[in-house]
Design an enzyme around this catalytic site. Structure first.
Site, PDB file in Angstrom:
ATOM      1  N   ASP A   5      32.370  47.750  29.576  1.00  0.00           N
ATOM      2  CA  ASP A   5      31.773  46.602  30.240  1.00  0.00           C
ATOM      3  C   ASP A   5      32.084  46.775  31.726  1.00  0.00           C
ATOM      4  O   ASP A   5      33.094  47.386  32.086  1.00  0.00           O
ATOM      5  CB  ASP A   5      32.406  45.323  29.683  1.00  0.00           C
ATOM      6  CG  ASP A   5      32.036  44.106  30.495  1.00  0.00           C
ATOM      7  OD1 ASP A   5      30.827  43.838  30.658  1.00  0.00           O
ATOM      8  OD2 ASP A   5      32.960  43.429  30.981  1.00  0.00           O
TER       9      ASP A   5
ATOM     10  N   ASP B 211      31.948  44.094  34.603  1.00  0.00           N
ATOM     11  CA  ASP B 211      32.661  43.008  35.276  1.00  0.00           C
ATOM     12  C   ASP B 211      33.808  42.472  34.427  1.00  0.00           C
ATOM     13  O   ASP B 211      33.603  42.041  33.298  1.00  0.00           O
ATOM     14  CB  ASP B 211      31.686  41.874  35.610  1.00  0.00           C
ATOM     15  CG  ASP B 211      30.516  42.373  36.450  1.00  0.00           C
ATOM     16  OD1 ASP B 211      30.768  43.112  37.415  1.00  0.00           O
ATOM     17  OD2 ASP B 211      29.361  42.035  36.129  1.00  0.00           O
TER      18      ASP B 211
END
Length: 193
Positions: free
Chosen positions: A26, A28
């Protein structure tokens, strides 16, 4: 769904003996600090141990990619250009990733790519030639882990202050930071998952 990055970096020779076929991060809150709808590459800051974690995987020839929801595109807060600018900055700090897959939709759009749906994981794996069932997704919220599960793969949760307690409780695997997660995947000392 935005097409995963077409300028894929050629895969490095595979010298690994153990570990997943691919690891997807991922963006952020996992690779970089979470700044909602961040379009300023100068504000990009790495999460602790991100560089070492990505380096451990690359050293073993394991392809690495990024799977990220960017609803600011649908809301008009971000443009493809600003998302690309942040991608370039991340790669300046961490080196090139083998694939990037971005969902530009809002939650209510009901698309198949937005995590927790498996679309981004499937798209990234297709470009990498990796079996989703032999792929690991590292993320900081339950949607990242559910996307991995929905694709048939494994998710490892790296909790941050935004991770809800129920997400941590529901995760099959957790790690206190990226480097510990990666070392656990590679069965190296200092790793737990």
């Amino acid at each position: 769904m935005l097409t995963p990055d077409e300028r894929r970096v050629p895969l490095r020779p595979r010298t690994r003996r153990t570990g997943p076929q691919a690891v997807l991060f991922d963006r952020d809150g996992t690779l970089i600090q979470d700044l909602p709808h961040d379009s300023d590459p100068d504000r990009v800051r790495l999460m602790p141990h991100a560089k070492a974690a990505v380096g451990e995987l690359r050293a073993r020839g394991i392809p690495v990619g990024v799977v990220t929801n960017q609803p600011g595109l649908a809301r008009g807060v971000l443009t493809r250009g600003t998302v690309e600018d942040v991608r370039r900055r991340v790669e300046e700090l961490l080196g090139p990733f083998d694939v990037w897959a971005v969902c530009p939709h809002e939650p209510e759009d009901g698309c198949g790519c937005r995590k927790p749906a498996p679309g981004l994981v499937h798209a990234a794996c297709a470009l990498l030639g990796a079996d989703p069932r032999a792929t690991v997704v590292l993320g900081d919220i339950g949607a990242d882990i559910q996307a991995a599960r929905s694709a048939g793969g494994t998710g490892v949760l790296i909790p941050t202050p935004v991770t809800r307690p129920e997400e941590t409780a529901a995760a099959d695997r957790t790690a206190p930071d990226l480097l510990t997660a990666v070392r656990g995947l590679l069965n190296l000392p200092g790793g737990t998952t």
